[in-house]
Design an enzyme around this catalytic site. Sequence first.
Site, PDB file in Angstrom:
ATOM      1  N   SER A  71       0.820  -1.211   0.000  1.00 10.20           N
ATOM      2  CA  SER A  71       0.000   0.000   0.000  1.00 10.20           C
ATOM      3  C   SER A  71       0.857   1.265   0.000  1.00 10.20           C
ATOM      4  CB  SER A  71      -0.878  -0.012   1.258  1.00 10.20           C
ATOM      5  OG  SER A  71      -1.319   1.277   1.550  1.00 10.20           O
ATOM      6  N   GLU A  73       0.255   3.851   1.460  1.00 13.82           N
ATOM      7  CA  GLU A  73       0.268   4.446   2.808  1.00 13.82           C
ATOM      8  C   GLU A  73       1.054   3.603   3.812  1.00 13.82           C
ATOM      9  OE1 GLU A  73      -0.337   7.357   3.053  1.00 13.82           O
ATOM     10  OE2 GLU A  73      -1.930   7.919   1.679  1.00 13.82           O
ATOM     11  N   HIS A  92      -7.164   2.272   7.383  1.00 13.52           N
ATOM     12  CA  HIS A  92      -7.222   3.616   6.793  1.00 13.52           C
ATOM     13  C   HIS A  92      -8.442   3.669   5.880  1.00 13.52           C
ATOM     14  CE1 HIS A  92      -6.574   7.142   4.523  1.00 13.52           C
ATOM     15  NE2 HIS A  92      -6.002   6.566   3.488  1.00 13.52           N
TER      16      HIS A  92
HETATM   17 ZN   LIG Z   1      -6.050   7.230   1.537  1.00 16.64          ZN
END
Ligand SMILES: [Zn+2]
Length: 211
Positions: A71, A73, A92
């Site tokens: 990901s 993030e 998230h």
């Molecule tokens: Zn996001």
Amino acid sequence: MYDKKKKELLQVCKEMVENDLVVGSSGNASLRVGDHILITPSSVQYSTMTAENIMVLDLEGNVVEGDLNPSVESPTHLEIYRQREDAGAVVHSHSIYTTALALLHMPLPPVLDEVVPKLGGEVRVTSYAMPGTKELAKNVVEAMDMRSAVLIANHGAVCCAKTIRKAMEKAILLERTCKIYLLANQIGDPIHLPEDVVEDESDLWEIMRDF
Ligand SMILES: [Zn+2]
């Protein structure tokens, strides 16, 4: 590695979609197993995602297992695990009402009795940073502090907890509360809980850490 845990993470991701916390391949989720982090891959639709697609990283972000990109993030997930020993899972979300508050840079105050005992207090908003950056990771950890939820400015939210299921439950509670708060805001000024109640509930959060 960690087949059972990967399946558990995948199952929660599918439920994130069912609960409108994310759509398509947006948002992401992870959980901690010892020194390793299991995290969803980048740009894979949840509808077609398999347990084999789940990436295994170490705490520095090195890929331990998996063929895809982790990901975008990942820096935020990893920073939470590095700074919060109590965090076992991170969700998230890009859920609609939560993100609406994040666009307004409006924190979610303790307007319902569940907010403090379940989310740790007022849900603050981070300073703005570009998605996927270390700056965003730093802002998230800073604004969340020892609580279990934070709004990411102009973006969405992060919830953390001991287990992935609890992290998702917190994301659902956050979305529901933001929806009620915004609805009440359309009609008037929502009344916050009395200060002494918030203090008692904060004590409860500290003692129970229902996390
Ligand atoms: Zn996001």
